[in-house]
Design an enzyme around this catalytic site. Structure first.
Site, PDB file in Angstrom:
ATOM      1  N   GLU A  79      -7.085   4.343  -0.490  1.00 39.13           N
ATOM      2  CA  GLU A  79      -6.694   5.111   0.970  1.00 39.13           C
ATOM      3  C   GLU A  79      -6.238   6.309   0.847  1.00 39.13           C
ATOM      4  O   GLU A  79      -5.697   6.644  -0.432  1.00 39.13           O
ATOM      5  CB  GLU A  79      -5.627   4.258   1.622  1.00 39.13           C
ATOM      6  CG  GLU A  79      -5.991   2.988   2.102  1.00 39.13           C
ATOM      7  CD  GLU A  79      -4.636   2.157   2.705  1.00 39.13           C
ATOM      8  OE1 GLU A  79      -5.137   1.228   3.386  1.00 39.13           O
ATOM      9  OE2 GLU A  79      -3.755   2.776   2.740  1.00 39.13           O
ATOM     10  N   CYS A 113       0.767  -8.325   5.021  1.00 38.62           N
ATOM     11  CA  CYS A 113       0.403  -6.696   4.997  1.00 38.62           C
ATOM     12  C   CYS A 113      -1.061  -6.538   4.567  1.00 38.62           C
ATOM     13  O   CYS A 113      -1.749  -7.673   4.274  1.00 38.62           O
ATOM     14  CB  CYS A 113       1.176  -6.240   3.931  1.00 38.62           C
ATOM     15  SG  CYS A 113       2.943  -6.014   4.366  1.00 38.62           S
ATOM     16  N   ASP A 114      -1.602  -5.694   4.971  1.00 37.56           N
ATOM     17  CA  ASP A 114      -2.913  -5.206   4.731  1.00 37.56           C
ATOM     18  C   ASP A 114      -3.982  -6.060   4.347  1.00 37.56           C
ATOM     19  O   ASP A 114      -4.465  -6.656   4.882  1.00 37.56           O
ATOM     20  CB  ASP A 114      -2.704  -3.850   3.762  1.00 37.56           C
ATOM     21  CG  ASP A 114      -2.181  -2.918   4.357  1.00 37.56           C
ATOM     22  OD1 ASP A 114      -0.899  -2.913   4.653  1.00 37.56           O
ATOM     23  OD2 ASP A 114      -2.465  -1.704   4.832  1.00 37.56           O
ATOM     24  N   LYS A 115      -4.342  -6.032   3.003  1.00 33.58           N
ATOM     25  CA  LYS A 115      -5.413  -6.995   2.578  1.00 33.58           C
ATOM     26  C   LYS A 115      -5.240  -8.403   2.370  1.00 33.58           C
ATOM     27  O   LYS A 115      -5.888  -9.035   2.118  1.00 33.58           O
ATOM     28  CB  LYS A 115      -5.888  -6.270   1.097  1.00 33.58           C
ATOM     29  CG  LYS A 115      -5.816  -4.822   0.932  1.00 33.58           C
ATOM     30  CD  LYS A 115      -6.555  -4.084   1.974  1.00 33.58           C
ATOM     31  CE  LYS A 115      -6.353  -2.729   2.246  1.00 33.58           C
ATOM     32  NZ  LYS A 115      -4.921  -2.340   2.478  1.00 33.58           N
ATOM     33  N   CYS A 140       4.764  -2.528   8.368  1.00 33.18           N
ATOM     34  CA  CYS A 140       5.319  -1.148   9.044  1.00 33.18           C
ATOM     35  C   CYS A 140       4.838  -0.934  10.532  1.00 33.18           C
ATOM     36  O   CYS A 140       3.868  -1.423  10.932  1.00 33.18           O
ATOM     37  CB  CYS A 140       4.625  -0.022   7.928  1.00 33.18           C
ATOM     38  SG  CYS A 140       5.414  -0.046   6.521  1.00 33.18           S
ATOM     39  N   ASP A 177       0.726  -1.249  -0.161  1.00 31.45           N
ATOM     40  CA  ASP A 177       0.085  -0.074   0.015  1.00 31.45           C
ATOM     41  C   ASP A 177       0.858   1.309  -0.075  1.00 31.45           C
ATOM     42  O   ASP A 177       0.449   2.249  -0.440  1.00 31.45           O
ATOM     43  CB  ASP A 177      -0.726   0.012   1.371  1.00 31.45           C
ATOM     44  CG  ASP A 177      -2.004  -1.045   1.005  1.00 31.45           C
ATOM     45  OD1 ASP A 177      -2.057  -1.621  -0.143  1.00 31.45           O
ATOM     46  OD2 ASP A 177      -3.078  -0.741   1.955  1.00 31.45           O
ATOM     47  N   SER A 188      -5.780   4.984   5.301  1.00 32.48           N
ATOM     48  CA  SER A 188      -4.485   3.868   5.836  1.00 32.48           C
ATOM     49  C   SER A 188      -4.976   4.023   7.298  1.00 32.48           C
ATOM     50  O   SER A 188      -5.055   5.057   8.157  1.00 32.48           O
ATOM     51  CB  SER A 188      -3.341   4.677   5.388  1.00 32.48           C
ATOM     52  OG  SER A 188      -2.035   3.961   6.082  1.00 32.48           O
TER      53      SER A 188
END
Length: 555
Positions: A443, A121-123, A193, A80, A469
C-alpha cells in the site's frame, strides 16, 4: 443426518481421536453436538483485533445456546498501519493467502460442521472468507466492529488524518506538539480504524453479500450491540448447519453483484476490487474489471466517509447502517432483494422498513456523485486496467495532464516528496510494487498522505502498479496492470513523459507512441524480485496479476 464431524467423533475407529478431545476437557455430550470452528484473529498487535477475545467468547456462547460445540482456532493478522512504509507491508496482501489456507487446513483437518469467522481488519476478512468458500460449509462472518472516531482540535478524525499530519509536519505546516496531538487522539480505542478504509469496507460488503448479519459492518466495537451480534452469529450458524445452508449458497453471482453495488454506493476502498475478485474466484463466480465499471455507471455514490469526507463509521451506523443504504438502493431497483442471507431471511426481508436517519447517507435523488465510488481506467500504461477511488478525488483532478516523475519503489518516491522535490502538476509514477515485483503489492499510504498533508493532493497525481490503503485520497491510481515486473508499459515510462489522466472517460495514457514503446522494450530488462528468499519469494512466483485479484495460481 450424517455430519462432517462424525469423521472425528463417531465409531470404534475414532476412539483415539475422542480420547484427545477428552484430554482437553470436552465431554461426551459436547462431542455428540455439531462441532463449530470459531476462527479468531485475536492478538495484541492489531487494534481491530485486541478485543476479539471478547467477541469470540460471545460467538461461542451463541453456538452453545443453539445446541452446538464451539471450538476456537486462531488466525494471523497483519496491522497495515504498523506495517506501512517498510518491508512489513510486503507481507500484508500475501497474508490473505496464508489465512485462507489456514482456515481450509483447520476446518478440514478437524472436520468442523460449520464456521464462524471472527476477523476485523483488512486482509483477514477476505482471507477467512476465501478459505470458507473453498470448504463450502455453513459459515457466518462476525467482525469485531469499527473504532469510534477520534477528536483533534474539536473535530472528528481518524487514521487517514494521522498519516496526512506527517506530511504537514514535514512541510512545516504543524509543529511537533501538533503532531503529538494527532498521535494521541486519532485512534481512541479498539476496533477497525474508523473511516471507510479496507477493513470496514470488507465488513460492510460481507453484510451486503449476506454472509454476515445486519449490523456487521457498522456497529461500533465498544458497544453491547456488538456482543449481541456475536451471540446471534453463533446462533445463526447452528440454524445453517441444521438446514445445510452452505457458504456458496449465500455467496453467488447475484449476491456478489449486490456487494459491487453497495461498494459503489458506499465509496469503499480500492482494495475491495482485489478482494471481491478473489472471493468470486473461490466461489466459482466469473467477475472481471469491466463489471466494476458497469455497476459503477448505474450506482450513485451515497456516502462520503473518511477519507473522502468528514463522516465516520459511527455516523454511518447512526444513519441506519448498511440496511439503510441497501433500502435506498432497492428503491431504484439496483439490488436483487430475493437473495438468501445467513439469518435465514432474504435481503428484502432484512431491509424492509429501514430508513436513512441522518445525512451520512444521501438519497438516490441527491447523491454525492451520479456514478459509484470506484472507477477502472485503461490505457497504454495500464492495458489490463487500473483502479481509482474517484469519490475521493478533488474535482479539479478528475482530468489531469503532467510530467512523469518516475521511481522504482516507494522509498525513492517518499524521499523526494518529503524533500519538497515534487511540484504542482507532476504525476508521480511508482513501479515495481506489484504482486510479483514488490513482491506483495504494498500500500502507498505514506506517499499519498504526504502529498495530501503538503496540500498537493489537488495538483499532483500518483499512479502505481502497487495499491493504496483505503485511507488514501486524491488522484491515486493503483493496480496498474500488467505490472512493471511482468513487462508492463508502466515499466517503460521515463522521467518527463507526459501522462494524461481522464477519470470520467476511464483512461490513463502516456503521450508516447507505440513505436517508441517498442524501442524502449527492446532495451528493457525487468528488475529482479526485491526479495529472493522465504515464502514471499515463493509467492512472487505463484501470484496472479492484480486484475485477477492477486490470488495464488493453482497451476
Amino acid at each position: 443426518m450424517a455430519r462432517r464431524s462424525d469423521n472425528v467423533t463417531k465409531g470404534i475407529e475414532r476412539a483415539p481421536g475422542r480420547s484427545l478431545f477428552y484430554a482437553m476437557g470436552y465431554t461426551k455430550e459436547e462431542l455428540e453436538r455439531p462441532l463449530i470452528g470459531v476462527v479468531s484473529a485475536h492478538s495484541d498487535i492489531v487494534p481491530g483485533h485486541a478485543d476479539l477475545d471478547k467477541v469470540t467468547e460471545a460467538v461461542k456462547a451463541g453456538v452453545r445456546m443453539a445446541g452446538g460445540t464451539p471450538i476456537m482456532v486462531p488466525s494471523i493478522g497483519v496491522c497495515d498501519g504498523i506495517a506501512m512504509g517498510h518491508i512489513g507491508m510486503k507481507y500484508s496482501l500475501p497474508s490473505r493467502e496464508l489465512i485462507a489456507d489456514s482456515v481450509e487446513t483447520m476446518a478440514n483437518a478437524h472436520q468442523f460442521d460449520g464456521l464462524v469467522l471472527v476477523p476485523n481488519c483488512d486482509k483477514i476478512v477476505p482471507g477467512m472468507l476465501m478459505g470458507a468458500l473453498r470448504l463450502d460449509i455453513p459459515t457466518v462472518v462476525c467482525s469485531g466492529g469499527p473504532m469510534m472516531a477520534g477528536l483533534v482540535n474539536g473535530e472528528e478524525t481518524s487514521l487517514s488524518k494521522m498519516f496526512e499530519a506527517v506530511g504537514a509536519r514535514k512541510a512545516g505546516l504543524i509543529d511537533d506538539a501538533g503532531l503529538l496531538e494527532f498521535e494521541q487522539n486519532v485512534c481512541p480505542g479498539c476496533g477497525s480504524c474508523s473511516g471507510m478504509y479496507t477493513a470496514n469496507s470488507m465488513n460492510c460488503l460481507c453484510e451486503a453479500i449476506g454472509i454476515a448479519l445486519p449490523g456487521n459492518g457498522t456497529i461500533p466495537a465498544v458497544t453491547g450491540r456488538r456482543m449481541m451480534l456475536a451471540k446471534h452469529a453463533g446462533m445463526a450458524v447452528m440454524e445453517m448447519v441444521e438446514k445445510n445452508i452452505t457458504a456458496r449458497q449465500i455467496v453467488n453471482e447475484r449476491s456478489i453483484r449486490n456487494a459491487l453495488t453497495c461498494d459503489m454506493a458506499l465509496g469503499c476502498s480500492t482494495n475491495t476490487v482485489l478482494h471481491l475478485l478473489a472471493i468470486a474466484h473461490e466461489a466459482g463466480v466469473e467477475l472481471d474489471l469491466k463489471m466494476f465499471n458497469e455497476v459503477s455507471e448505474k450506482t450513485p455514490n451515497l456516502c462520503h466517509l473518511a477519507p473522502a469526507g468528514p463522516t465516520h463509521m459511527n455516523d454511518l451506523d447512526q444513519a441506519g447502517g448498511i440496511p439503510a443504504v441497501m433500502a435506498e438502493l432497492a428503491k431504484g431497483g439496483l439490488l436483487d432483494t430475493a437473495v438468501m442471507t445467513v439469518n435465514g431471511k432474504t435481503l428484502g426481508e432484512n431491509i424492509e422498513g429501514k430508513k436513512i436517519r441522518n445525512d451520512a447517507i444521501r438519497t438516490l435523488d441527491h447523491p454525492f456523485m451520479e456514478a459509484g465510488g470506484l472507477a477502472v481506467l485503461w490505457g497504454n500504461i495500464a492495458q489490463e486496467g487500473c483502479v481509482v477511488k474517484q469519490s475521493a478525488v478533488a474535482p479539479e483532478m478528475l482530468q489531469h495532464t503532467g510530467p512523469a516523475r518516475v521511481y522504482d519503489g516507494e522509498e525513492e518516491a517518499i524521499a523526494d516528496i518529503y524533500a519538497g522535490k515534487i511540484n504542482p502538476g507532476d504525476v508521480v509514477v511508482i513501479r515495481y510494487e506489484g504482486p510479483k515485483g514488490g513482491p506483495g503489492m504494498r500500500e502507498m499510504l505514506n506517499p499519498t498522505s504526504a502529498l495530501a498533508g503538503m496540500n498537493l493532493d489537488k495538483s499532483v497525481a500518483l499512479i502505481t502498479d502497487g495499491r493504496f490503503s483505503g485511507a488514501s485520497r486524491g488522484a491515486s491510481i493503483g493496480h496498474a496492470c500488467p505490472e512493471a515486473a511482468m513487462g508492463g508499459n508502466i515499466g517503460l515510462v521515463e522521467e518527463g513523459d507526459i501522462i494524461e489522466i481522464d477519470i470520467p472517460n476511464k483512461s490513463v495514457n502516456a503521450k508516447v507512441s507505440e513505436e517508441e514503446f517498442q524501442d524502449r522494450r527492446a532495451k528493457f530488462v525487468p528488475h529482479e524480485p526485491k526479495i529472493r528468499h522465504g515464502w514471499l519469494y515463493r509467492y512472487s512466483k505463484m501470484v496472479a496479476p492484480a486484475n485477477q485479484g492477486a490470488v495464488m495460481l493453482e497451476d
